[in-house]
Design an enzyme around this catalytic site. Sequence first.
Site, short mmCIF file in Angstrom:
data_model
loop_
_atom_site.label_atom_id
_atom_site.label_comp_id
_atom_site.label_asym_id
_atom_site.label_seq_id
_atom_site.Cartn_x
_atom_site.Cartn_y
_atom_site.Cartn_z
N GLY A 230 0.89 -1.41 0.11
CA GLY A 230 -0.06 0.03 -0.14
C GLY A 230 0.78 1.37 -0.10
N ARG A 274 3.31 -2.20 -5.66
CA ARG A 274 3.48 -0.89 -6.37
C ARG A 274 4.90 -0.20 -5.91
NH1 ARG A 274 -1.36 1.66 -7.57
NH2 ARG A 274 -1.84 0.46 -5.81
N CYS A 340 -15.04 -0.36 -27.10
CA CYS A 340 -16.11 0.09 -27.37
C CYS A 340 -16.55 0.14 -25.68
CB CYS A 340 -17.07 -0.76 -28.03
SG CYS A 340 -16.52 -1.17 -29.57
N GLU A 341 -15.95 1.24 -25.11
CA GLU A 341 -16.04 1.58 -23.75
C GLU A 341 -15.52 2.67 -23.65
OE1 GLU A 341 -16.98 0.95 -20.75
OE2 GLU A 341 -17.87 -1.31 -21.08
C1 LIG Z 1 -2.68 -6.00 -3.62
C2 LIG Z 1 -1.95 -6.33 -2.27
C3 LIG Z 1 -0.53 -5.80 -1.79
C4 LIG Z 1 0.27 -4.94 -2.63
O1 LIG Z 1 -0.45 -3.73 -2.80
P1 LIG Z 1 0.46 -2.45 -3.42
O2 LIG Z 1 -0.39 -1.28 -3.43
O3 LIG Z 1 0.92 -2.98 -4.55
O4 LIG Z 1 1.75 -2.11 -2.49
C5 LIG Z 1 -0.05 -6.38 -0.81
N1 LIG Z 1 -0.75 -7.32 -0.03
C6 LIG Z 1 -2.32 -7.82 -0.31
C7 LIG Z 1 -2.88 -8.77 0.34
C8 LIG Z 1 -2.71 -7.27 -1.42
O5 LIG Z 1 -3.96 -7.66 -1.86
#
Ligand SMILES: *Cc1c(COP(=O)(O)O)cnc(C)c1O
Length: 420
Positions: A230, A274, A340-341
Amino acid sequence: MPMSPAFKKRLSLILPKIVTTFGTPFHIYDETGICDNCDFLNTTFSPVEGFKEYFAVKALPNPSIMAVLREKGFGFDCSSVPELSLARRTGATGEDIMFTSNNTSLDQFRQAMDHGGSILNLDDISLISKLPRVPELISFRYNPGPERSGNHIIGNPVEAKYGVSHNQIHKAYETAIQMGVKRFGIHTMLASNELNHTYMIDTADMLLEIITELYKKFAVCFEFINIGGGLGIPYTPKDHPFDLTAMARGIIGSLERFRAKNRWTPRLYMESGRYITGPHGVLVTRVINHKHIYRDYVGVDASMSALMRPGLYGAYHHVHVHGKESLPASGPVDVVGALCENNDKFAVQRLLPKTCEGDILVIHDTGAHGHSMGFNYNGHLRPKELMLKKDGSVALIRRAETMADYFATLNFEPRIMPVP
Ligand SMILES: *Cc1c(COP(=O)(O)O)cnc(C)c1O
């Protein structure tokens, strides 16, 4: 600042040659940038004994990239059987793999526990009694509900389908202890693309508080806290980069206070996707049409099948026109694909320099949740993936989908259930 400037420089020098060699569209990932970022993460958290990043495979499930990450000591966070298989193919086994699934079937648990195993992050209290056998190590995914606010992408924890609720978490570990589980961890994943480092420190503190309660109640020490992924990246030119150093400083302080009180500390695990690869990939596409109706459109040869985030989340991805970076912007345009969106748009009302057919557009920050999220709606095929290697060469690391791939699932033995 979107897209790493060093990558932009490396790429710009050879982009026309790459385009003529491989053809557009493609995602291209920067090995140097990814490696440097892995080193930065490992160094920043090196004061934390046993720190480990489990790369969230869904962000960029390409074996060539995963091999690079594995060399940096990363494990993998998987949530499906194919992702487990990808992780194992890199040589990862056992506790190098987290299995963080949701609404999991028995068969998925079997796959996660067999073939070398993995750490199970159970998403619900009911799942422990459904496991094919009692594992030695268990982690539950904790959902704090109203105690924390989530964010835009992942939603409010109260409405999120993930995890064990606050009221259930003690019972979940109590059940595991009664069943004979011997080793414990705890997991959570609350935010997505979060640029505020204090949110991540609060998340670590939240888990440390819960394990303190559980330690007092059941006298079990936790081997790890997994604060999830995250961590955000700056997609727009106005965004500031995530302050990883400040996050590490905060969590190191929390762990030191925890140790002073309890005389033990859990290891710190993270499962970013990410943050690791996002800024080190771009989607390269060519302008094929212009259209002027109520708005002005720039049509490109990629579509949502290559990048869903703008259509799915209204996400901003910075765009530059190769070779025209210093030209002034002309009027606002929508940069569109061929689906087509109407949400098949990479950019909406964006100020770009005037483009010509054949111009190369670079769509930034597609190194995570880009190619992997692509889909085949409307018969659009997913593009190839390339890697700009450390030595300056460029390797094809996934070919583009073909019509044969699209028709592959129509190739089967006919089966009919007769009228009963
Ligand atoms: C998607 C996800 C992540 C990674 O999220 P990022 O935003 O790419 O860091 C980590 N753990 C779980 C359980 C996820 O579903």
